[in-house]
Design a protein around this motif. Structure first.
Motif, mmCIF file in Angstrom:
data_model
loop_
_atom_site.group_PDB
_atom_site.id
_atom_site.type_symbol
_atom_site.label_atom_id
_atom_site.label_comp_id
_atom_site.label_asym_id
_atom_site.label_seq_id
_atom_site.Cartn_x
_atom_site.Cartn_y
_atom_site.Cartn_z
ATOM 1 N N GLY A 216 0.808 -1.207 0.000
ATOM 2 C CA GLY A 216 0.000 0.000 0.000
ATOM 3 C C GLY A 216 0.838 1.252 0.000
ATOM 4 O O GLY A 216 2.077 1.207 -0.004
ATOM 5 N N ILE A 217 0.139 2.374 0.018
ATOM 6 C CA ILE A 217 0.792 3.672 0.050
ATOM 7 C C ILE A 217 -0.051 4.616 0.891
ATOM 8 O O ILE A 217 -1.287 4.574 0.848
ATOM 9 N N SER A 218 0.612 5.450 1.665
ATOM 10 C CA SER A 218 -0.068 6.399 2.541
ATOM 11 C C SER A 218 0.591 7.761 2.407
ATOM 12 O O SER A 218 1.808 7.856 2.216
ATOM 13 N N LYS A 219 -0.231 8.804 2.536
ATOM 14 C CA LYS A 219 0.289 10.178 2.478
ATOM 15 C C LYS A 219 -0.285 10.967 3.641
ATOM 16 O O LYS A 219 -1.503 10.998 3.846
ATOM 17 N N THR A 220 0.588 11.558 4.425
ATOM 18 C CA THR A 220 0.183 12.456 5.504
ATOM 19 C C THR A 220 0.315 13.896 5.020
ATOM 20 O O THR A 220 1.307 14.256 4.384
ATOM 21 N N GLY A 221 -0.700 14.729 5.342
ATOM 22 C CA GLY A 221 -0.721 16.103 4.854
ATOM 23 C C GLY A 221 -1.286 16.152 3.450
ATOM 24 O O GLY A 221 -0.574 16.415 2.477
ATOM 25 N N VAL A 222 -2.596 15.911 3.340
ATOM 26 C CA VAL A 222 -3.215 15.749 2.019
ATOM 27 C C VAL A 222 -4.155 16.905 1.677
ATOM 28 O O VAL A 222 -4.014 17.555 0.636
ATOM 29 N N ILE A 223 -5.134 17.169 2.545
ATOM 30 C CA ILE A 223 -6.192 18.127 2.205
ATOM 31 C C ILE A 223 -6.342 19.207 3.270
ATOM 32 O O ILE A 223 -6.157 20.398 3.004
ATOM 33 N N THR A 224 -6.679 18.801 4.486
ATOM 34 C CA THR A 224 -7.112 19.751 5.505
ATOM 35 C C THR A 224 -5.981 20.338 6.338
ATOM 36 O O THR A 224 -6.110 21.435 6.873
ATOM 37 N N SER A 225 -4.879 19.589 6.493
ATOM 38 C CA SER A 225 -3.789 20.058 7.346
ATOM 39 C C SER A 225 -2.551 19.225 7.072
ATOM 40 O O SER A 225 -2.560 18.332 6.211
ATOM 41 N N ALA A 226 -1.501 19.491 7.844
ATOM 42 C CA ALA A 226 -0.277 18.706 7.722
ATOM 43 C C ALA A 226 -0.409 17.345 8.380
ATOM 44 O O ALA A 226 0.499 16.520 8.289
ATOM 45 N N TYR A 227 -1.561 17.080 9.037
ATOM 46 C CA TYR A 227 -1.707 15.864 9.829
ATOM 47 C C TYR A 227 -2.793 14.916 9.325
ATOM 48 O O TYR A 227 -2.953 13.832 9.880
ATOM 49 N N ASP A 228 -3.580 15.303 8.314
ATOM 50 C CA ASP A 228 -4.552 14.347 7.806
ATOM 51 C C ASP A 228 -3.824 13.287 6.986
ATOM 52 O O ASP A 228 -2.679 13.479 6.560
ATOM 53 N N SER A 229 -4.479 12.132 6.784
ATOM 54 C CA SER A 229 -3.806 11.035 6.086
ATOM 55 C C SER A 229 -4.771 10.293 5.177
ATOM 56 O O SER A 229 -5.951 10.124 5.492
ATOM 57 N N LEU A 230 -4.243 9.848 4.042
ATOM 58 C CA LEU A 230 -4.990 9.052 3.072
ATOM 59 C C LEU A 230 -4.178 7.795 2.809
ATOM 60 O O LEU A 230 -2.988 7.876 2.468
ATOM 61 N N THR A 231 -4.809 6.631 2.977
ATOM 62 C CA THR A 231 -4.097 5.357 2.849
ATOM 63 C C THR A 231 -4.862 4.410 1.941
ATOM 64 O O THR A 231 -6.071 4.231 2.094
ATOM 65 N N PHE A 232 -4.153 3.803 1.006
ATOM 66 C CA PHE A 232 -4.714 2.742 0.171
ATOM 67 C C PHE A 232 -3.816 1.521 0.298
ATOM 68 O O PHE A 232 -2.589 1.616 0.190
ATOM 69 N N ASN A 233 -4.429 0.358 0.566
ATOM 70 C CA ASN A 233 -3.635 -0.868 0.540
ATOM 71 C C ASN A 233 -4.487 -2.041 0.071
ATOM 72 O O ASN A 233 -5.718 -1.965 0.041
ATOM 73 N N VAL A 234 -3.803 -3.100 -0.306
ATOM 74 C CA VAL A 234 -4.442 -4.330 -0.768
ATOM 75 C C VAL A 234 -3.769 -5.501 -0.064
ATOM 76 O O VAL A 234 -2.537 -5.609 -0.069
ATOM 77 N N ALA A 235 -4.574 -6.367 0.562
ATOM 78 C CA ALA A 235 -4.053 -7.558 1.233
ATOM 79 C C ALA A 235 -4.534 -8.805 0.509
ATOM 80 O O ALA A 235 -5.657 -8.858 0.007
ATOM 81 N N TYR A 236 -3.657 -9.806 0.488
ATOM 82 C CA TYR A 236 -3.987 -11.109 -0.105
ATOM 83 C C TYR A 236 -3.689 -12.184 0.927
ATOM 84 O O TYR A 236 -2.596 -12.211 1.517
ATOM 85 N N GLY A 237 -4.670 -13.068 1.167
ATOM 86 C CA GLY A 237 -4.464 -14.166 2.101
ATOM 87 C C GLY A 237 -4.983 -15.473 1.536
ATOM 88 O O GLY A 237 -6.061 -15.519 0.939
ATOM 89 N N LYS A 238 -4.212 -16.544 1.738
ATOM 90 C CA LYS A 238 -4.580 -17.895 1.279
ATOM 91 C C LYS A 238 -4.775 -18.790 2.495
ATOM 92 O O LYS A 238 -3.945 -18.827 3.396
ATOM 93 N N ASP A 239 -5.910 -19.499 2.519
ATOM 94 C CA ASP A 239 -6.214 -20.377 3.650
ATOM 95 C C ASP A 239 -5.252 -21.562 3.675
ATOM 96 O O ASP A 239 -5.116 -22.295 2.695
ATOM 97 N N ILE A 240 -4.610 -21.772 4.829
ATOM 98 C CA ILE A 240 -3.692 -22.903 4.989
ATOM 99 C C ILE A 240 -4.235 -23.923 5.989
ATOM 100 O O ILE A 240 -3.546 -24.896 6.315
ATOM 101 N N ALA A 241 -5.466 -23.718 6.481
ATOM 102 C CA ALA A 241 -6.023 -24.591 7.518
ATOM 103 C C ALA A 241 -7.041 -25.587 6.963
ATOM 104 O O ALA A 241 -7.763 -26.223 7.731
ATOM 105 N N ASN A 242 -7.117 -25.695 5.632
ATOM 106 C CA ASN A 242 -8.021 -26.643 4.983
ATOM 107 C C ASN A 242 -9.485 -26.393 5.337
ATOM 108 O O ASN A 242 -10.262 -27.334 5.501
ATOM 109 N N ALA A 243 -9.854 -25.110 5.456
ATOM 110 C CA ALA A 243 -11.259 -24.738 5.651
ATOM 111 C C ALA A 243 -11.851 -24.424 4.274
ATOM 112 O O ALA A 243 -12.286 -25.333 3.569
ATOM 113 N N HIS A 244 -11.830 -23.159 3.846
ATOM 114 C CA HIS A 244 -12.337 -22.865 2.497
ATOM 115 C C HIS A 244 -11.285 -23.142 1.422
ATOM 116 O O HIS A 244 -11.614 -23.218 0.237
ATOM 117 N N GLU A 245 -9.999 -23.273 1.809
ATOM 118 C CA GLU A 245 -8.919 -23.656 0.888
ATOM 119 C C GLU A 245 -8.841 -22.738 -0.322
ATOM 120 O O GLU A 245 -8.508 -23.172 -1.429
#
Length: 281
Positions: A129-158
Motif C-alpha cells: 500500500g501507500i499512505s500520504k500524511t498532509g493531504v487536504i485539511t492540514s499537515a496531519y490528515d492522512s490518506l491510505t490505500f492498501n491491498v491484502a492477499y491471504g490464502k487459507d492454509i487450515a483446509n477450511a475454504h482452501e
C-alpha cells in the motif's frame, strides 16, 4: 463467539483509527510508540445474517524503530518498509495473517445452524500500500490505500481473499478527529462454495433450498463504507486516553447475496456500530 472477517475488520477499524491519527502526528524523532484499544460492537452473527450480536473488540497499532504494525480484528499486518520519509509518504509492504471465524460458533438462525458449524480458516499472505500524511485539511490528515492477499492454509475454504481498502482520517483539532473509509472483499471459488453454497444434504437438514452458484466463479463478495470519530480525554491525540465511535454499512454482492443463507435466512444489507477507548503510549 462467532466473529466474521467483515465484523472483525470494521469493529477494529474503530480502535485503530485513534492510533492512525496519533501516529500521523508523531515527530520524526518518535521512532517507537504503541496504541492499544478495547471496545464493544454490535455486528451480524455471520456475513449475511440479519441477526445481530454484541462482541468485544481489541486492537493495537504501533511502530518499533520506524517499522509499523497493526491489527484489524483477527488480522495482523507488519510493514517491512520503515516509515522515514520527511515529506509524509509511506510505502507499505509486508506479511499478513488473518483468522476467519465466520460461522464457527454461536449462530442464531436455526436454518443456518442446521447446516453445521464451519472450520476456522487461517489465511496467510501479504499486503502492499501507500499512505500520504498532509493531504487536504492540514499537515496531519492522512490518506491510505492498501491491498491484502491471504490464502487459507487450515483446509477450511482452501481458497483466497483479496481485500482492497481506502481510508482517510483528519484531526479537527489537537483533541478530536473524524475518518471515513471504503473496503471490499474479492474471494475465490472455494470461499464462495464453503460459506455460501447449500448442498442437497444441507438443504434437507435446514429447509433452505440447495444452492451452488456462489462457488462457480471468483468475485467481489461485499463492499463496506464506514465513518469514525474520536475525542482525546487527555487533551492531546498523541498520548493518553481517547474515546471513539464507528458506524458502518456493508452490502453483500452478486451470487453471495443470492445465497439462501443471505437472501432467505439473512439480509444483504449489513450494519455495524461500535464504541471504544484507546490509550497511546
Amino acid at each position: 463467539m462467532p466473529l466474521s472477517r467483515l465484523s472483525a475488520f470494521v469493529a477494529a477499524t474503530l480502535l485503530a483509527t485513534s492510533a492512525s491519527t496519533a501516529l500521523a502526528q508523531e515527530s520524526a524523532a518518535d521512532r517507537s510508540n504503541l496504541t492499544i484499544g478495547v471496545g464493544a460492537a454490535i455486528v451480524p452473527s455471520y456475513d449475511g445474517s440479519d441477526d445481530y450480536t454484541i462482541i468485544p473488540a481489541a486492537a493495537a497499532r504501533g511502530k518499533v524503530k520506524d517499522f509499523a504494525f497493526w491489527t484489524r480484528g483477527t488480522s495482523l499486518y507488519v510493514d517491512a518498509i520503515p516509515n522515514t520519509d520527511p515529506n509524509g509518504w509511506d510505502f507499505e509492504l509486508g506479511p499478513y495473517v488473518s483468522v476467519n471465524l465466520d460461522r464457527t460458533g454461536r449462530i442464531k438462525d436455526d436454518r443456518v445452524k442446521a447446516l453445521g458449524e464451519l472450520d476456522t480458516a487461517i489465511e496467510i499472505g501479504g499486503f502492499a500500500g501507500i499512505s500520504k500524511t498532509g493531504v487536504i485539511t492540514s499537515a496531519y490528515d492522512s490518506l491510505t490505500f492498501n491491498v491484502a492477499y491471504g490464502k487459507d492454509i487450515a483446509n477450511a475454504h482452501e481458497s483466497y481473499v483479496i481485500t482492497p481498502s481506502l481510508q482517510y482520517f483528519t484531526p479537527l483539532s489537537v483533541t478530536s478527529f473524524v475518518g471515513t473509509g471504503v473496503s471490499a472483499e474479492y474471494v475465490g471459488k472455494g470461499y464462495g462454495r464453503y460459506y455460501f453454497d447449500v448442498t442437497p444434504a444441507g438443504s434437507l437438514a435446514s429447509g433452505l433450498p440447495a444452492y451452488s452458484r456462489a462457488g462457480d466463479d471468483a468475485g467481489f463478495k461485499n463492499v463496506t463504507v464506514n465513518l469514525t470519530a474520536g475525542h482525546s480525554l487527555s487533551g492531546d491525540l498523541r498520548k493518553g486516553w481517547t474515546v471513539f465511535a464507528l458506524g458502518a454499512y456493508t452490502k453483500m454482492l452478486g451470487d453471495y447475496k443470492r445465497s439462501p443463507v443471505v437472501d432467505i435466512a439473512g439480509d444483504s444489507n449489513q450494519w455495524i456500530g461500535a464504541i471504544g477507548v484507546g490509550y497511546t503510549f
